[in-house]
Every structure is written in C-alpha cells, then in structure tokens.
Enzyme design. Structure first.
Site, mmCIF file in Angstrom:
data_model
loop_
_atom_site.group_PDB
_atom_site.id
_atom_site.type_symbol
_atom_site.label_atom_id
_atom_site.label_comp_id
_atom_site.label_asym_id
_atom_site.label_seq_id
_atom_site.Cartn_x
_atom_site.Cartn_y
_atom_site.Cartn_z
ATOM 1 N N ASN A 187 0.899 -1.125 0.000
ATOM 2 C CA ASN A 187 0.142 0.048 -0.028
ATOM 3 C C ASN A 187 0.754 1.282 -0.036
ATOM 4 O OD1 ASN A 187 0.527 0.955 2.950
ATOM 5 N ND2 ASN A 187 -0.180 -1.194 3.095
ATOM 6 N N ASP A 256 -4.413 -6.333 5.096
ATOM 7 C CA ASP A 256 -5.428 -7.135 5.447
ATOM 8 C C ASP A 256 -5.585 -8.353 5.148
ATOM 9 O OD1 ASP A 256 -6.524 -4.973 7.346
ATOM 10 O OD2 ASP A 256 -7.552 -3.937 5.783
ATOM 11 N N LYS A 266 8.592 -17.125 -10.859
ATOM 12 C CA LYS A 266 7.708 -16.042 -11.233
ATOM 13 C C LYS A 266 6.399 -16.508 -12.045
ATOM 14 C CE LYS A 266 8.270 -12.342 -14.499
ATOM 15 N NZ LYS A 266 8.686 -11.705 -15.821
ATOM 16 N N ASP A 283 -4.941 -10.028 13.119
ATOM 17 C CA ASP A 283 -5.036 -8.503 13.347
ATOM 18 C C ASP A 283 -4.152 -8.261 14.789
ATOM 19 O OD1 ASP A 283 -6.085 -5.950 14.406
ATOM 20 O OD2 ASP A 283 -7.708 -6.281 13.101
ATOM 21 N N ILE A 284 -2.944 -7.621 14.249
ATOM 22 C CA ILE A 284 -1.974 -7.140 15.324
ATOM 23 C C ILE A 284 -2.628 -6.584 16.416
ATOM 24 C CG2 ILE A 284 0.288 -6.489 15.778
ATOM 25 C CD1 ILE A 284 0.775 -6.692 12.631
HETATM 26 O O1 PMT Z 1 2.955 5.879 6.698
HETATM 27 P P1 PMT Z 1 2.440 7.380 6.110
HETATM 28 O O2 PMT Z 1 2.464 7.354 4.584
HETATM 29 O O3 PMT Z 1 3.095 8.382 6.590
HETATM 30 O O4 PMT Z 1 0.906 7.247 6.123
HETATM 31 C C1 PMT Z 1 0.304 7.467 7.518
HETATM 32 C C2 PMT Z 1 -0.756 6.425 7.740
HETATM 33 C C3 PMT Z 1 -2.042 6.805 6.967
HETATM 34 C C4 PMT Z 1 -0.589 4.853 7.124
HETATM 35 C C5 PMT Z 1 -1.374 6.137 9.241
HETATM 36 O O5 PMT Z 1 -1.582 7.494 9.760
HETATM 37 C C6 PMT Z 1 -2.362 5.210 9.303
HETATM 38 O O6 PMT Z 1 -3.726 5.634 9.383
HETATM 39 N N1 PMT Z 1 -2.079 3.918 9.782
HETATM 40 C C7 PMT Z 1 -2.955 3.033 9.813
HETATM 41 C C8 PMT Z 1 -3.432 2.472 8.592
HETATM 42 C C9 PMT Z 1 -4.290 1.037 8.528
HETATM 43 O O7 PMT Z 1 -3.808 0.065 8.126
HETATM 44 O O8 PMT Z 1 -5.400 1.482 8.987
HETATM 45 P P2 PMT Z 1 -6.845 0.424 8.880
HETATM 46 O O9 PMT Z 1 -7.838 1.146 9.082
HETATM 47 O O10 PMT Z 1 -6.892 -0.535 7.910
HETATM 48 O O11 PMT Z 1 -6.465 -0.458 10.119
HETATM 49 C C10 PMT Z 1 -6.875 -0.133 11.496
HETATM 50 C C11 PMT Z 1 -5.722 -0.515 12.455
HETATM 51 O O12 PMT Z 1 -5.518 -1.771 12.710
HETATM 52 C C12 PMT Z 1 -4.299 0.167 12.280
HETATM 53 O O13 PMT Z 1 -3.750 0.721 13.543
HETATM 54 C C13 PMT Z 1 -3.598 -0.968 11.788
HETATM 55 O O14 PMT Z 1 -2.262 -0.817 12.271
HETATM 56 C C14 PMT Z 1 -4.069 -2.171 12.580
HETATM 57 N N2 PMT Z 1 -4.144 -3.534 11.724
HETATM 58 C C15 PMT Z 1 -4.752 -3.724 10.739
HETATM 59 C C16 PMT Z 1 -4.698 -5.034 10.047
HETATM 60 C C17 PMT Z 1 -4.072 -6.013 10.610
HETATM 61 N N3 PMT Z 1 -3.867 -7.121 10.090
HETATM 62 N N4 PMT Z 1 -3.366 -5.690 11.960
HETATM 63 C C18 PMT Z 1 -3.419 -4.485 12.511
HETATM 64 O O15 PMT Z 1 -2.822 -4.332 13.373
#
Ligand code: PMT
Length: 378
Positions: A187, A256, A266, A283-284
């Site tokens: 991403n 995700d 490949k 989900d960490i």
């Molecule tokens: O890195 P930059 O370019 O500075 O951009 C910053 C950012 C936009 C990436 C940052 O501010 C941000 O929003 N980070 C979280 C991005 C994200 O994955 O959001 P989400 O809404 O999909 O996930 C929610 C939360 O669950 C997040 O804290 C994520 O770290 C966590 N998660 C998600 C999936 C997973 N498998 N494990 C997780 O821990």
C-alpha cells in the site's frame, strides 16, 4: 545573510533595523563573538582571526534558518560548507530550526522532501511551511511561517520528559505480501507518521521500539529498530514484545489480506484474466489489546469515507484505549504526505488535531496519549 538574501534586502538595512552587526562572509576578520546584546566581544577566543564562522556557531544558543530556501536546505542536508550559512550549520552544536520558504512545486519536489527528511533525521526542528498564496502567484505549501509563529516555537519551554521511564512500541510503514519471488501486494504508506511518532516519543523521554515495514526513511538514532517485511513478520515482532511495553501505537498500514500461496517461480503471463486467492491476516492491534498484560493500546483508522463511524467501530470492536482516525485518498494528509490531520476517539471523548506537519501532529498525539493514560490510571 547569504548572497541570495542580499538580493532582496541590503545588509545595511538589516543592521539598521536590528541594531546588530550582519555577517555575510565565510572568512570574516571579525571574530563573530557576541554577547547577549549582540555587541562584538573581544576575549581569548577572538584571537582566532578569520574563524568567525566557528565562533558564531559556538556563541549561539540556537540557530534559526529563516527563510530557508531549497538551495540552503539541499546544502545543509548534504553537509556542504561553501558559504557562511552552510558552514555555520555544520559547525553548530546548538538546536537548529529551519523555516522553509519556496515555490510550492519546489517544496513538493521529491528531492526537496528527501533533503527535509535528512535534516529531520539529523535532529533539525522544522517550522512550517504554511499553505497559501505565494509571491510567485501560485497557491500551495511553501509560504514561510509567520515570524511570530517562528518565535513562539523557538521560545517555547523545553518539553518536560513526560514519558520518562516508559517503554513504547510503535509500528510504522507498509507491509509487503509476496505473490512470487518478484512481486508483492503493498500500500501507499511511507512510514512518515510512525517515524514522526517515534521521534516525538523519544523527545518525551520514553524508550522506543519501532517495528518498521519497508520504508525509505532514516531510523531515529535512539530507537530500537526491528525491520520486517510481511504482515506475519510484523505480527511476530509486535506480539512477542507488546507485554513488555507500556504503550503500543499501531501506525503501520498492515495488509488485511495476503496471498494464500507464494509461488516459488515467477508467475507467467497466460490467461486474459486471473484470480488471486487471499487469506485474512491476523489483526495485530486487536490481539495486542487482548493480551493478559496489555499495554495502553492506540490504533489508527485510515478511511476514505464515514471516518467517525468506522473509527468508533474499530475502537469498540478491537477494545482499544484510543484510536486516531485520518482521511486517506484525499489531496492532503494521510498516506505519503508531509502533513496529517487526526480525529482522535476514546471511550466518552474525542479531540480534533488540525492539519499540520506530521512531526507536529505526532507531538500533539503523544501528549494526548500521556494525558489519557494518566486519566485511565486515576
Ligand atoms: O505512513 P504514512 O505515509 O505516513 O501514512 C500514515 C498512515 C495513513 C498509514 C497512518 O496514519 C495510518 O492511518 N495507519 C493505519 C493504516 C491502517 O492500516 O488503517 P486500518 O484502518 O486499515 O487499520 C486499523 C488499525 O488496525 C491500524 O492501527 C492498523 O495498524 C491495525 N491493523 C490492521 C490490520 C492488521 N492485520 N493488523 C493491524 O494491527
């Protein structure tokens, strides 16, 4: 004053208005030593004739480069010392502040942003730039912050080390989920938000462990850095450490879904259409919040729509202490931007942090986390 500065205003005008001598030359016969009133001081140090730049650097409590042009920023970030200002920067051991000012296209150019990252990694404190109308007739980021704003940042009391004695675990950047030996799903996360949080947390006196996905940033010197690539590796790195930390901040953009199979060779181009089978990753953040010895757990929410509803849902469903929601996919803020704005939620409360530089917003978020932790303890 640099030669370019002298194109705009003469040293004599500057001297008359400020009541202080103006330095323009690298090899100035003036010793460069000043007392607090700005008068030249002649002591033992003054014997170092033609070394004014070194004495100027020794004398100063702080070095402020304002306005800092793209040229000066490039020179300082690369350690050039071909004029009084760049040499002074290199010789200075005091805190350095830089207030950039330039055309918006020059500011947005990748090389300028890389140079800014280098300066930040060297510990330089960046003030601005602001958004608005520019002297060249364009609009965008690049206006120098108002002098009053620069002064207030400069004169602000040094931050009390309010996280001293605490251990903070932060995740940053993207993950890469391999499809075959040469391709992966990822991403747009640059890691800037997570790294800014690591810097702000270090400034507040905490010990920091930064679990970082693949990014192009310089790691904060005093953080313990753990480099990972995939969501599974990030899971292992975070879960194995989380219970030993007081705070966990999940700023990483963790995949995700990841491919069910990583092909060993490949994937060849054959059919007109093809389908990837993906599997949900663990989900960490949610699992950290379920640990017996859980840290104060702060998540992020990156949303393109219904920001508040999705953030509130993640806060409750993942049983978080706090969530910082940001818009993504918009022109400003979010992924791979220098700025961000956050809507922060916790049980029965919320706060809006307006669009600003990621370093500045990181400091505000860290203060808020410390405040909420205190309230939770109480
Ligand atoms: O890195 P930059 O370019 O500075 O951009 C910053 C950012 C936009 C990436 C940052 O501010 C941000 O929003 N980070 C979280 C991005 C994200 O994955 O959001 P989400 O809404 O999909 O996930 C929610 C939360 O669950 C997040 O804290 C994520 O770290 C966590 N998660 C998600 C999936 C997973 N498998 N494990 C997780 O821990």
């Amino acid at each position: 004053m640099t030669p370019s500065a002298m194109q705009f205003i003469s040293p004599l005008t500057f001297q008359a208005l400020s009541g202080n001598p103006v330095h323009t030359e690298l090899f100035d016969t003036d010793d460069g030593c000043m007392n607090a009133g700005g008068r030249a001081m002649h002591g033992a140090i003054a014997e170092e004739n033609a070394m004014g730049h070194i004495n100027l650097a020794r004398w100063a409590d702080a070095l402020v480069i304002a306005p800092a042009t793209a040229n000066t920023i490039a020179k300082c970030s690369h350690g050039l010392a071909d004029g009084l200002l760049s040499t002074l920067y290199l010789a200075a051991t005091c805190p350095v502040y830089v207030a950039p000012a330039m055309n918006q296209a020059m500011w947005n150019k990748a090389v300028t942003q890389q140079n800014m990252q280098k300066l930040k990694a060297h510990g330089v404190i960046v003030i601005g730039p602001e958004q608005g109308d520019q002297a060249c007739g364009e609009t965008g980021f690049g206006r120098m912050s108002e002098p009053a704003e620069i002064c207030s940042r400069l004169l602000a009391e040094p931050k009390e080390q309010f996280l001293k004695g605490l251990k903070v675990l932060i995740s940053a950047g993207p993950t890469r989920e391999p499809l075959d030996p040469v391709r992966y799903i990822t991403n747009r996360s640059s890691g800037k938000m997570g790294y800014a949080l690591a810097n702000a947390t270090l400034k507040a006196g905490a010990e920091v462990t930064l679990v970082s996905g693949p990014v192009m940033l310089t790691a904060p010197v005093h953080a313990d850095i753990v480099r990972v690539e995939t969501a599974a590796q990030m899971y292992e790195a975070v879960i194995s450490r989380a219970s030993k930390h007081d705070i966990y901040i999940g700023a990483a953009a963790v995949a995700d879904y990841s491919p069910v199979v990583m092909e060993q060779q490949k994937i060849k181009k054959q059919a007109e259409q093809t389908t990837l089978t993906l599997q949900k990753t663990r989900d960490i953040l949610a699992e950290v919040a379920q640990l017996d010895q859980r840290p104060f757990t702060v998540g992020f929410a990156a949303e393109t729509h219904d920001l508040e509803a999705y953030a509130q849902d993640k806060l409750a469903r993942k049983k978080l202490d706090m969530i910082a929601a940001n818009w993504v996919g918009h022109e400003q803020g979010g992924f791979d931007s220098e700025q961000n704005a956050l809507q922060v939620f916790w049980a029965n409360g919320q706060k809006t942090l307006a669009m600003t530089d990621k370093n500045h917003i990181a400091e505000q978020l860290i203060s808020l986390i410390a405040e909420r932790m205190e309230t939770k303890k109480a």
